[in-house]
Structure formats: structure tokens, C-alpha cells
Design a protein around this motif. Sequence first.
Motif, PDB file in Angstrom:
ATOM      1  N   LYS A   1      -7.726 -16.102   8.694  1.00 45.11           N
ATOM      2  CA  LYS A   1      -8.542 -15.055   9.295  1.00 45.11           C
ATOM      3  C   LYS A   1      -9.106 -15.423  10.666  1.00 45.11           C
ATOM      4  CE  LYS A   1      -9.592 -11.597   6.115  1.00 45.11           C
ATOM      5  NZ  LYS A   1      -9.199 -11.981   4.748  1.00 45.11           N
TER       6      LYS A   1
ATOM      7  N   TYR B   1       4.318 -19.455  -1.610  1.00 46.88           N
ATOM      8  CA  TYR B   1       5.513 -18.845  -1.035  1.00 46.88           C
ATOM      9  C   TYR B   1       5.209 -17.964   0.165  1.00 46.88           C
ATOM     10  CZ  TYR B   1       8.230 -20.233  -5.196  1.00 46.88           C
ATOM     11  OH  TYR B   1       8.857 -20.931  -6.198  1.00 46.88           O
ATOM     12  N   ASP B   2       4.179 -17.128   0.013  1.00 52.75           N
ATOM     13  CA  ASP B   2       3.874 -16.182   1.089  1.00 52.75           C
ATOM     14  C   ASP B   2       3.485 -16.884   2.373  1.00 52.75           C
ATOM     15  OD1 ASP B   2       2.352 -13.546  -0.953  1.00 52.75           O
ATOM     16  OD2 ASP B   2       4.430 -14.047  -0.495  1.00 52.75           O
TER      17      ASP B   2
ATOM     18  N   GLY C   1      12.329 -13.610  -3.290  1.00 46.32           N
ATOM     19  CA  GLY C   1      12.805 -12.244  -3.083  1.00 46.32           C
ATOM     20  C   GLY C   1      12.393 -11.656  -1.745  1.00 46.32           C
ATOM     21  N   LEU C   2      12.860 -10.445  -1.526  1.00 45.64           N
ATOM     22  CA  LEU C   2      12.610  -9.772  -0.250  1.00 45.64           C
ATOM     23  C   LEU C   2      11.138  -9.397  -0.099  1.00 45.64           C
ATOM     24  CD1 LEU C   2      15.729  -7.462  -0.254  1.00 45.64           C
ATOM     25  CD2 LEU C   2      15.391  -9.520   1.064  1.00 45.64           C
ATOM     26  N   GLY C   3      10.444  -9.245  -1.216  1.00 48.91           N
ATOM     27  CA  GLY C   3       9.023  -8.892  -1.156  1.00 48.91           C
ATOM     28  C   GLY C   3       8.230  -9.911  -0.363  1.00 48.91           C
TER      29      GLY C   3
ATOM     30  N   LEU D   1       8.677  -9.249   3.252  1.00 50.16           N
ATOM     31  CA  LEU D   1       7.886  -8.075   3.623  1.00 50.16           C
ATOM     32  C   LEU D   1       6.419  -8.429   3.801  1.00 50.16           C
ATOM     33  CD1 LEU D   1       8.225  -4.993   3.988  1.00 50.16           C
ATOM     34  CD2 LEU D   1      10.228  -6.056   3.049  1.00 50.16           C
ATOM     35  N   ARG D   2       5.911  -9.265   2.887  1.00 45.48           N
ATOM     36  CA  ARG D   2       4.502  -9.628   2.968  1.00 45.48           C
ATOM     37  C   ARG D   2       4.229 -10.439   4.205  1.00 45.48           C
ATOM     38  NH1 ARG D   2       4.802  -9.151  -2.422  1.00 45.48           N
ATOM     39  NH2 ARG D   2       5.894 -11.119  -2.711  1.00 45.48           N
TER      40      ARG D   2
ATOM     41  N   ALA E   1       4.644  -7.627   7.178  1.00 44.28           N
ATOM     42  CA  ALA E   1       3.774  -6.449   7.217  1.00 44.28           C
ATOM     43  C   ALA E   1       2.316  -6.813   7.450  1.00 44.28           C
ATOM     44  CB  ALA E   1       3.895  -5.660   5.916  1.00 44.28           C
ATOM     45  N   ASP E   2       1.965  -8.040   7.216  1.00 40.10           N
ATOM     46  CA  ASP E   2       0.568  -8.432   7.321  1.00 40.10           C
ATOM     47  C   ASP E   2       0.240  -8.772   8.766  1.00 40.10           C
ATOM     48  OD1 ASP E   2      -1.933  -9.274   6.874  1.00 40.10           O
ATOM     49  OD2 ASP E   2      -1.417 -10.695   5.300  1.00 40.10           O
TER      50      ASP E   2
ATOM     51  N   VAL F   1      -2.876  -8.698   9.931  1.00 43.95           N
ATOM     52  CA  VAL F   1      -4.268  -9.177  10.000  1.00 43.95           C
ATOM     53  C   VAL F   1      -4.311 -10.696   9.839  1.00 43.95           C
ATOM     54  CG1 VAL F   1      -6.495  -9.085   8.845  1.00 43.95           C
ATOM     55  CG2 VAL F   1      -5.184  -7.017   9.178  1.00 43.95           C
ATOM     56  N   ASN F   2      -3.638 -11.181   8.793  1.00 41.35           N
ATOM     57  CA  ASN F   2      -3.643 -12.626   8.545  1.00 41.35           C
ATOM     58  C   ASN F   2      -2.407 -13.250   9.149  1.00 41.35           C
ATOM     59  OD1 ASN F   2      -5.814 -12.051   6.920  1.00 41.35           O
ATOM     60  ND2 ASN F   2      -4.563 -11.907   5.089  1.00 41.35           N
TER      61      ASN F   2
END
Lengths: 308, 135
Positions: free
Chosen positions: B50, B86-87, B120-122, B125-126, B129-130, B132-133
Motif C-alpha cells: 500500500k 502466489y499472487d 491458473g489464469l486467475g 488476472l489478480r 487487475a489490481d 491499487v496494490n
Amino acid sequence: MYKEKLGLQVRYRTRRSYSFCFYSAWLLFLFICWLSASLAMPGVPITPCLHFAQIAMKFISIESCQTSGKGYTFFKRYVWNQDGPEWVPTLVILRLNRAALCVQWSPKENKFAVGSGAKTVCICYYEPENDWWVSKLIRKKHNSSVTSIAWHPNNVLLATASTDGKCRVFATYIKGVDSRDSVTSLSTDAKFGELILQLDLSFSWAFGVKWSPSGNTLAYVGHNSTIYFVDDVGSSASAQTVAFRDLPLRDVLFVSERMVIGVGFDCNPMVFTADKRGIWSFVKFLDERKSTPSSSKYGSQGVLWEKN
Amino acid sequence: MAGEESFVEVDHAEAIITRIEHKSRQIERLLRLSRPVEALKTALEGSPPKTIDERCKSANWIVVHRAMMAIKDVDALFSSLDPEYYDILMKYLYRGLATGDRPTCDQCLRIHERLTERAGLGCILRALADTVNTV
């Protein structure tokens, strides 16, 4: 098949619910008739949204037209009433200057709400004295387009999802249309347009907000491949984030209190359930997939994880 | 008012940079002991998403980069890395790919392939698409 261009929401039903198949086939038939009639006329209006009220036998369609003179795009809403064998449209002025994105009748079918790209939500109700539909706007609270709206079963609360990533719950009590008895503890004495709750869980666009059948749980999806569940919205809201491994969802549907189906860019509906403790998780895809090397991990906690 | 906020931010940034320096010493120690996976975990933990301050983000990126380049066996990495990382790892991979530096990109792509299979593709995306962080 996901008909995003026509703005229709295709709902996946099980084989047992023939009545729903009939209802959606009937709606499609109506739309095709309307489309073929309107294409014959110059200045083709486009209908981005449609919603049918089963009990009141009315439906709403939103059109956008361009007037040749000023090159303006304005949005008209028609409430169609069945008058004998024909459907008669009544014009409703929305006072919007941007696209209307979603529309829904309230559970009692005496009001409807429209979410728009003008960062406002329009609530329209019928005034019998003037035989006219009046619109009231909820301005100022949204920072971006309202992509999806959902009515709470008590007919007063409205949840909205917006591309600023937040999901908000408003009170839409209208004097003369709603009675104070129907108001629950959540919205006692709340004025029209009052913000009851704002959920700041998602860092990307929010879509597809829905209430569970009892109105106790709220679910919405974010564009970052996550789905958010908020339990006990009334008393002590507790949120769960379920991040899944595939492409984002666009809309969800509550099949029961504890089961949700989401549809999205994978073109394969996903089933989420809540266990006895109330923890939501991904269960499976509705369509069978060909086995992949890691297919055994689809249902396990090792690949899909949830954070409280 | 804005002045006050930036004053608080600077203080907070100094604290974060001190933490990152402490972390990098830990990571050097782990790498000497040939434990690259734990080094990477330490680097990813406590990432300051942040903060708007670019220095903190760059400092953390240097530390993560050091740990990432030391990884030789990518499969071993994923058998012991917890899913919660992972993210954040995916975000750093994309930052690595953005540098354009050949050895960094090679390593990032190797890890990216395995990470996509696992998460995975998610996950991608995370990371994308994010807004902000960011890392």
C-alpha cells in the motif's frame, strides 16, 4: 452461449426447471419480434436492457436513440403493459446523460431501479394520480458506473456494484409506495438514498451483485477472478473472499441459501457452496471438462484458497 | 494538510526501508546456507503493497530479485511454496518481465510457466487487475 452484446442475462437452469426455459424462450421470442419490427424503421434504437415482471405481467426495456438534429443520445425507458393481445409502451423519463447499464423490478414489482454510467441509480415508481412513472435519483455516492443492481426481498434495500470496485447498499424507501411495516432493522427510519453499507473488498471492477433468497447474504464478483460473500448484512457483516484459478466471472445467481452459480469469461458456470460453518468455497464446474494433468486439484483446497 | 500527510509517509517509508534492509541481510544468510526457497519466502513476506513511495517498492524489488535469481530448481520451489504467496509472486514476475534484462526475463518466464500451471489464469488476472496494490 454468453450473449454479451445484446445485454441479455442468460441464466443456466437445471433440466428440471422447464418453466424457466419456457419463460426465457418467451422473452427471447418477444425480443426477436421487437427487433425485426424496429429494424425496419430508420434510426434504429438499441435496447441494452430488458426485465420482465412475472406477477404484474409488465416488462421494462431501455432504448437509446439518436436524434438527427442535435446528435444527442438520450435514453428512454418503456414500461410495457399488456392490453388485450398487445403490449403497450409507456415512456418513462430517466434524466440520465449516460448509458443505462442494468434494470430490475423490485420483488413486489411496484418499483424498478436502473443503474447507469452516469454514476447514478434511478428508482422509478408509479404515481396513479397522474398515470405516470416518476424517477428519483441516487446521486453522489458512486464514483463510477453502476454495473449491476439487486433488490433485497424486503423491497426497500438495493445493492449496487460499480466499476470503482465497491458494493453499496442503499435504502430506497418511498412514501406512498412502501409501507413502514415492511422495513427491517437494517433500514428503520432510513431516508431515500441513504447509504447503509459500503463494501470495500475489491480492488478492481465489481459486477453481478445478488442477494440470497432470504436476504441474509450478499454475493458479488470482482474482475480480478474473485467472488465476495458477505453474511449477516444486517447485524454484523462478515465478508469472505474466494479467489479462484480461472478467468473472472461476470454474474452470479443464488440457487439456494448455500449455493451460488457464477458465469463468466470461461464460458463454463462455476458452482460455489457454503459448508456448515458458513465458509464458502468453489466446488466444481457445471460442464464436464477434459482431464488435464492437475484436474484432480480442481476441488481441493491446495489450489483454490479462501481468506477470511 | 497534504504537507502533514507526506511527512507521515516519509517517516513510515524510513521504517519500511529499515525493515527491508534487515530482510536482505536475512536473505543473504539463507542463500549462503543454500536455502533459496526460504529466501524467496522471506523476500515476499511483508511486501509493502500500500505504500505509494517508489523507493520502498524499488528496495523491496531488489531484495525479491536477488532471491528469485538464486532459484535453480523451479519445481522444488512450488512444492514448498504456500498458495498465499502466489499472487504477490506473480506481481513481482511481471515487474521482472518489465525490466527487459535478459537473465531476469529468462528466470521470470521459467517461474511464470510453472506458477500459471499451479495457480491458473486467475492469478494473472489478480496481478494485472489490481491497480491499487502495485509492486
